[in-house]
Design a protein around this motif. Sequence first.
Motif, PDB file in Angstrom:
ATOM      1  N   GLU A 320       0.821  -1.222   0.000  1.00 41.12           N
ATOM      2  CA  GLU A 320       0.000   0.000   0.000  1.00 41.12           C
ATOM      3  C   GLU A 320       0.848   1.263   0.000  1.00 41.12           C
ATOM      4  O   GLU A 320       0.492   2.276  -0.614  1.00 41.12           O
ATOM      5  N   ASN A 477     -11.384  -5.188  -2.233  1.00 40.86           N
ATOM      6  CA  ASN A 477     -11.683  -4.710  -0.891  1.00 40.86           C
ATOM      7  C   ASN A 477     -13.158  -5.022  -0.629  1.00 40.86           C
ATOM      8  O   ASN A 477     -14.036  -4.454  -1.282  1.00 40.86           O
ATOM      9  N   ASP A 513      -7.359   3.528  -0.428  1.00 34.34           N
ATOM     10  CA  ASP A 513      -6.683   2.339  -0.936  1.00 34.34           C
ATOM     11  C   ASP A 513      -5.686   2.629  -2.053  1.00 34.34           C
ATOM     12  O   ASP A 513      -4.855   1.783  -2.365  1.00 34.34           O
TER      13      ASP A 513
END
Length: 553
Positions: A320, A477, A513
């Motif tokens: 990430e 997600n 995200d």
Amino acid sequence: MKKKQYMKLGIVIMGSLLLASCGSKEAPKKEGAKKEETSSASRTINLMEQTEIGSLDTIFTQDEASVNLQANVFEGLYQLDDKDNILPAVAKDLPEISEDGKTYTIKLREDSKWTNGDPVTAHDFVFAWQKMADPANQANYFFLLDGTVENGTAIINGDKKPEELGIEAKDDYTLEVRLEKPVTYFTSMLTFTPFFPQNQKYVEEKGKEYGTSSDAIVSNGAYTIKDWNQASMSWDLEKNPDYHDVSDVKNDKLHFEVIKDANTAYNLFESGELDIATISGDLAVNNKENPNFQAVQTSKIYYLKLNQVRNGKPSIFANENVRKAIAYGLDKETLTESIVADGSKPVYGYVPYGFVSNPDTGVDYREEAGDVAKTDTKKAQEYLDKAKKELDGDVTVEFLSKDGDSDKRIAEYIQGQLEESLPGLKLEIKTVPQQNTIELTKKGDYEIAMGTWAPDYQDPTSFLGNLTTGNNSGYTNPKYDALMDDAANKYGNDPVKRWQTLMEAEKLMVEEDAAIVPLFQQYRGQMVNENLSGITRHLFGSTMTYKTLTVSK
């Protein structure tokens, strides 16, 4: 609802389609343009594309140029006017919709014909839609049937047969479509080429050859196509004499050339051999005061695809912090003003400006949702430092780029700007032809790639829906999936709550995200012949139609 992983591919809108009509003066032959003499009443209009045409099969299309061509060679139930109002095409009228919003009854006109003389019937739509739904075909847009047309999801997942799709020919000229739930934007979807009809007998006769050349299709639109195959760098469109609305087709012939270099396009325009030339960079900057220059707004978003799963294994973008370092580190203002320089605007979100408005207040989506993931170099360096610790050293990523002039310049700018502002980050550019980028991204064999997306229908889900689980960048997600499912189902009859849920989903995906990095909304820089009229541009589906296109001299 059970869902298998499947690709959600869209108009990988890489490249641009341009309208044009030739200038009136004679000029020597140059690369790319074919001069053709016709009567002054209806001379050939010379147009350009920046990329080759991938396919004429409306089910297997994933590039903007092919969609635009198909929308002029074929015709579906409905079409768009120059204000993007929905008008009947093969359909006689707008659909009759049941009280619960789930059944559409559509009467077809009886004078629409295929170029082999066959009538266009309701059965042609049933065949095409079932072909799109069949998972064995891996049609690029079968996800548009997921959760919309009755049994679409079950068919995609292999739990039901394509013949069980909620579309039925009640008779030759009456089509009934049954939906899983009310879908307020469904009629706008029917203007998009994957929902167009196909002549079953002809398609099955041609087999794998169907759609690979102008000699391997039958069509029903305003124009017929000549002298095209998948390797062609030029082709012609000619007025279809059997088209039901032929009297409103304003020009007899259009000629197209693939011209990838902006300087070549500009020179051909200046010499009268192109009627519209797409330009960018210094050419656009230097011509902004030219009366022939237009910066044409589109709904097309350029963005970076950050692939988290490459060839079935976690990639560097599974981290990430690497994603966020790039997301916050990019200087989009300089990119659009100095590199793209065709009038395009930086965008800090996935849904563009001027595309769709709040159903209650009329406020533009992008204005209401605001900016997400604004550039912040300090924050970007902090994320990169975290990533370097986690990855035990500097971060090197591969940047997949098309070989077009504009794409290469954008990739090189991003490479230089990020490497300068984020020490410890290295981008290695891999340049390949457009068709190769399509195949590589489809297979998930890339790290960073330039993505482009133009909406298929007029709703934020045309953008946001392609990032739910099953996309080709490995992003998943459950919270994002749940928000998108709520917007589709829980709040299907509550437009205000649905609107708020979609904005929440976008913020999660883009900012929290960093699944993608929006770059800019395209304003296409074009030099336009002042004698050209009837240009019809659209903000969703095909970006241009030529039915009313004409030139005065």
